[in-house]
Design a protein around this motif. Structure first.
Motif, PDB file in Angstrom:
ATOM      1  N   ASN A   1      -7.773   5.686  -5.293  1.00  0.00           N
ATOM      2  CA  ASN A   1      -6.298   5.537  -5.464  1.00  0.00           C
ATOM      3  C   ASN A   1      -5.841   4.181  -6.357  1.00  0.00           C
TER       4      ASN A   1
ATOM      5  N   LEU B   1       0.828  -1.217  -0.031  1.00  0.00           N
ATOM      6  CA  LEU B   1      -0.107  -0.033   0.060  1.00  0.00           C
ATOM      7  C   LEU B   1       0.767   1.242  -0.084  1.00  0.00           C
TER       8      LEU B   1
ATOM      9  N   GLU C   1       0.925  -4.025  -9.670  1.00  0.00           N
ATOM     10  CA  GLU C   1       0.107  -5.139  -9.980  1.00  0.00           C
ATOM     11  C   GLU C   1       1.342  -6.297  -9.811  1.00  0.00           C
TER      12      GLU C   1
ATOM     13  N   GLU D   1       3.735   8.526  -4.239  1.00  0.00           N
ATOM     14  CA  GLU D   1       4.019   8.954  -5.596  1.00  0.00           C
ATOM     15  C   GLU D   1       5.453   9.269  -5.461  1.00  0.00           C
TER      16      GLU D   1
ATOM     17  N   THR E   1       5.202  -1.952 -11.549  1.00  0.00           N
ATOM     18  CA  THR E   1       3.911  -1.495 -11.338  1.00  0.00           C
ATOM     19  C   THR E   1       3.310  -2.163  -9.950  1.00  0.00           C
TER      20      THR E   1
ATOM     21  N   LEU F   1      -6.073   8.331 -10.027  1.00  0.00           N
ATOM     22  CA  LEU F   1      -5.024   9.215 -10.118  1.00  0.00           C
ATOM     23  C   LEU F   1      -4.619  10.032 -11.085  1.00  0.00           C
TER      24      LEU F   1
ATOM     25  N   ALA G   1       0.408   4.465  -8.521  1.00  0.00           N
ATOM     26  CA  ALA G   1      -0.436   3.521  -9.351  1.00  0.00           C
ATOM     27  C   ALA G   1       0.410   3.158 -10.547  1.00  0.00           C
ATOM     28  N   ARG G   2       1.199   4.067 -11.095  1.00  0.00           N
ATOM     29  CA  ARG G   2       1.557   3.873 -12.262  1.00  0.00           C
ATOM     30  C   ARG G   2       3.102   3.390 -12.318  1.00  0.00           C
ATOM     31  N   GLY G   3       3.777   3.322 -11.163  1.00  0.00           N
ATOM     32  CA  GLY G   3       5.095   2.533 -11.081  1.00  0.00           C
ATOM     33  C   GLY G   3       6.259   3.284 -11.755  1.00  0.00           C
TER      34      GLY G   3
ATOM     35  N   ARG H   1       2.038   1.573  -3.394  1.00  0.00           N
ATOM     36  CA  ARG H   1       0.937   2.115  -4.242  1.00  0.00           C
ATOM     37  C   ARG H   1       0.543   3.638  -4.056  1.00  0.00           C
ATOM     38  N   THR H   2       0.709   4.083  -3.044  1.00  0.00           N
ATOM     39  CA  THR H   2       0.116   5.465  -2.520  1.00  0.00           C
ATOM     40  C   THR H   2       1.394   6.616  -2.720  1.00  0.00           C
TER      41      THR H   2
ATOM     42  N   GLY I   1       6.294   6.210  -7.977  1.00  0.00           N
ATOM     43  CA  GLY I   1       5.538   6.395  -8.873  1.00  0.00           C
ATOM     44  C   GLY I   1       4.249   6.189  -8.558  1.00  0.00           C
TER      45      GLY I   1
ATOM     46  N   ASP J   1      -4.546   3.673 -10.883  1.00  0.00           N
ATOM     47  CA  ASP J   1      -4.120   4.348 -11.821  1.00  0.00           C
ATOM     48  C   ASP J   1      -5.279   5.358 -12.657  1.00  0.00           C
TER      49      ASP J   1
ATOM     50  N   PRO K   1       1.541  -8.290 -14.570  1.00  0.00           N
ATOM     51  CA  PRO K   1       2.652  -8.307 -15.775  1.00  0.00           C
ATOM     52  C   PRO K   1       3.267  -9.698 -15.623  1.00  0.00           C
TER      53      PRO K   1
END
Lengths: 319, 401
Positions: B175, A114, A224, A120, A222, B180, A126-128, A117-118, A124, B177, B81
């Motif tokens: 929260n 988390l 995921e 940034e 990312t 955001l 959620a976009r990684g 994920r949070t 980065g 992608d 991925p």
């Protein structure tokens, strides 16, 4: 053409198997040898992956670091970072026994996931992170894949060799003694808490290395990718199936589980089109079924732990 | 033991590889990578169905090239991925596909593009990866998408709201992608247009109460709350609690909030001050044609990503036809068939398109989810409409720019 394609596919699988085998080796130090139920593998995998990415990727205005350091620095940093994170966690959580430790480590892994994920600025969000370099990444596709595969296998062999030495040393026997009979080991004057922490940190560093190998292979990370199903439970299945307590078993488990996971799709694709899509779930089922069969008929795994020479005639100790 | 297992596995693998070898040489294989398992498994059946529907139309109306068929191979990319790259590697190397439609979710798109499809020179068209990061990948013009980047909608919404005289907003976003990306683009554009964002907070999904978040957001003195979330989940709870406790007067949302179930739950009278944006695809002639055909084939044209998935699969087929099955020419061919000028082609008009391509004429696909005009990044701009609540559903107010 077709044969080159098959080689490319085999190379990809080999690389993924190598990465998972290193994860399984890390877990083997913790569970197989020391008996620590770590259900937060994904957390240490993630720390290694993100840290190596941050050390080696180009800078970006939306997050910190991006130092473009050599990949080897990223890998060492990943190991050190995962070990550093594991140390306080171990200090707090290792006082718990088996199942309580499992719950605590799941919680820690979720916290790490988390946060990554949070935050940034850190990861980065959620976009990684993208643009992570890959050693030999400039080569043509097949060559680049093969070169990285060779590198991963070299690292795997190195890790295997180092862990075998470590476990064959008095340290390894001491850990097994602690695992099998804590009171007896304590009575012999062993510092249980300290030794368990050592194993926990060592295993976490190996898992961090696997994360680093993964992120340079994908050239991106990312959130995921740190899904608990793929990054924690799959590794557990590999170790239990292959044989916990045995490093070769950990590697064999990774080979078998990934082969089934990946190749079963070819088999289900032979089914009629109407059910072929639903049949994609079969591989999840197959893995579960294999685990059940192994636990029922061969609970020690395919390659069971080798007991020491002097105790060779005794039956394996119960867990 | 070990040898036996390895041996039986390799037999298994070989059997799979041989059995999936092409039956006819001129058939063209494409991969459909969809997250059949995993967190968005609920959306997958419709996506697979609409992609396959496009392939069926192609094959029913003359197929590819001279008597060949389009041979779609469906793979599971799991919204993950590791699984997506594994599936893409199999598709490209073992089954020899010349193009990939998918994968689902943004993270897998980035991983597959980085480590499989771009290095191997394979064209990729995703129908559901919305992260702005996909635009800036170093992709050698091999990565396209039929779904607009979250960036576009956020900016269009900010301009429209600002033009309607709203100058102070607070933002809450889910929260992930999706949330955001929208929040960042909206904030950036809204400030450029001279507006003020008093507060911006991420929230986690599926909480029972968001009152403390709402109280914090309301402190800045804005009476408009922008919600980037889903109307069947956290968006619903946030709206309900904001209305009940009177934290905000006006509400703005994006396509995730265009949820008729939400209107039914909260009551249209309570939502008179709600404005939402959504892709305009749902009103174009392309969508009408697709909607009619897809419904007749038993599909749900309003399913999430159904129209974009159809477009991705259909465009892939058009590009293959135009390039004559030459992998290296696919990106160029895709740009030619998708962008103006040219004879307009609507969804399902494969026979017409095939004839025009054979005559060497330029065509311009007008898709189910929009015109599908690619920009330099391989993105589509997206066409958005602002809606308000009317009756028990949503009524169009204006086209957004």
């Amino acid at each position: 053409m077709a044969s080159i394609g098959l080689i490319n596919y085999a190379t990809f699988m080999g690389t993924m198997i190598g990465i998972y085998a290193i994860l399984a080796l890390g877990l083997n130090v913790q569970w197989g040898v020391t008996g620590l139920f770590n259900a937060g593998i994904a957390g240490f995998f993630a720390v290694g992956a993100y840290l190596s990415a941050l050390l080696t990727a180009p800078p970006s205005p939306e997050r910190i670091m991006g130092w473009e350091l050599p990949v080897a620095v990223g890998w060492l940093g990943a190991m050190a970072g995962a070990a550093l994170i594991a140390w306080p966690i171990g200090r707090i959580c290792l006082r718990f026994r088996s199942d309580y430790l499992a719950i605590a480590t799941i919680g820690v892994a979720e916290v790490i996931r988390l946060v990554l994920r949070t935050e940034e600025m850190l990861s980065g969000g959620a976009r990684g992170i993208t643009g992570v370099p890959r050693p030999f990444g400039g080569l043509e596709y097949s060559l680049s894949q093969f070169a990285y595969f060779a590198l991963v296998i070299a690292v795997l062999l190195l890790v295997y060799w180092a862990l075998e030495r470590q476990l064959a040393a008095p340290w390894g026997r001491m850990m097994k003694a602690i695992r099998d009979n804590e009171q007896a080991a304590a009575a012999m004057g062993k510092d249980i808490a300290k030794r368990r922490l050592e194993a926990f940190v060592l295993g976490a560093a190996v898992m961090g290395l696997a994360g680093a190998l993964y992120v340079h292979f994908m050239r991106a990370i990312t959130p995921e990718a740190i899904d608990p199903m793929i990054s924690t439970f799959l590794v557990w299945i590999m170790l239990i199936l292959g044989g916990s307590g045995n490093n070769r078993g950990a590697i064999l488990g990774a080979v078998i589980v990934w082969l089934i996971w990946s190749m079963s799709e070819f088999v289900t694709d032979q089914l009629p089109a109407d059910i072929a899509t639903q049949a994609k779930y079969i591989r999840v089922f197959l893995i579960g079924l294999m685990l059940q069969l192994i636990l029922r008929f061969r609970p020690e795994g395919l390659l069971p732990e080798e007991s020491g020479q002097r105790t060779a005639s005794l039956p394996p100790s119960p867990r | 033991m070990k040898k036996k297992i390895l041996a039986s596995l390799s037999v298994l693998a070989l059997g799979g590889a041989i059995a999936s070898a092409p039956a006819m040489a001129q058939n063209v294989k494409v991969a459909y990578l969809v997250a059949i398992t995993g967190p968005i498994a609920g959306m997958a059946p419709t996506m697979v169905q609409s992609m396959k529907f496009a392939a069926e139309q192609v094959n029913a109306q003359g197929g590819i090239g001279n008597g060949g068929k389009l041979d779609p191979q469906v793979y599971d990319s799991g919204c993950n991925p590791q699984l997506a790259t594994d599936a893409a590697t199999k598709a490209v190397n073992v089954n020899g596909v010349i193009g990939i439609v998918g994968p689902s979710c943004s993270g897998p798109v980035i991983a597959v593009a980085n480590s499989v499809s771009v290095p191997a020179g394979v064209l990729l068209i995703t129908s559901s990866g919305t992260s702005p990061k996909i635009s800036t990948l170093d992709d050698k013009d091999l990565v396209f998408r039929t779904v607009p980047s979250d960036d576009y909608q956020g900016r269009a919404l900010a301009r429209t709201i600002r033009a309607r005289g709203i100058d102070k907003v607070a933002i809450t976003y889910l929260n992930n992608d999706y949330g955001l990306g929208l929040a960042e683009a909206f904030t950036d554009e809204f400030k450029k247009q001279g507006g003020t964002v008093t507060a911006s907070r991420a929230h986690e999904d599926k909480k029972a109460s968001y009152r403390s978040d709402l109280a914090e957001l309301a402190k800045g003195g804005a009476d408009t709350l922008v919600v980037f979330a889903y109307g069947n989940s956290s968006g619903l709870t946030i709206l309900r609690q904001a209305i009940e406790n009177g934290f905000f007067k006006n509400f703005v949302g994006a396509d995730g909030m265009r949820d008729e179930g939400m209107v039914k739950t909260l009551g249209p009278d309570n939502l008179k001050t709600l404005l939402v944006s959504a892709p305009a695809g749902a009103t174009g002639t392309g969508f009408e044609k697709f909607s009619k055909d897809f419904k007749a084939a038993g599909g749900d044209p309003n399913g999430t990503f159904a129209a974009t998935s159809y477009d991705a699969a259909f465009l892939m087929a058009l590009a293959i036809e135009k390039a004559g099955g030459d992998k290296a020419k696919l990106p160029q061919a895709l740009r030619e068939v998708a962008t103006a000028p040219g004879e307009p082609i609507l969804p399902g008009e494969w026979a017409k398109a095939k004839k025009l391509i054979a005559e060497g004429k330029d065509i311009d696909y007008k898709g189910a989810a929009g015109d599908q005009e690619f920009d330099a990044h391989g993105d589509v701009p997206g066409d958005y409409v602002l809606y308000k609540v009317g009756g028990s559903g949503f009524a169009e107010i204006e086209r957004m720019k």
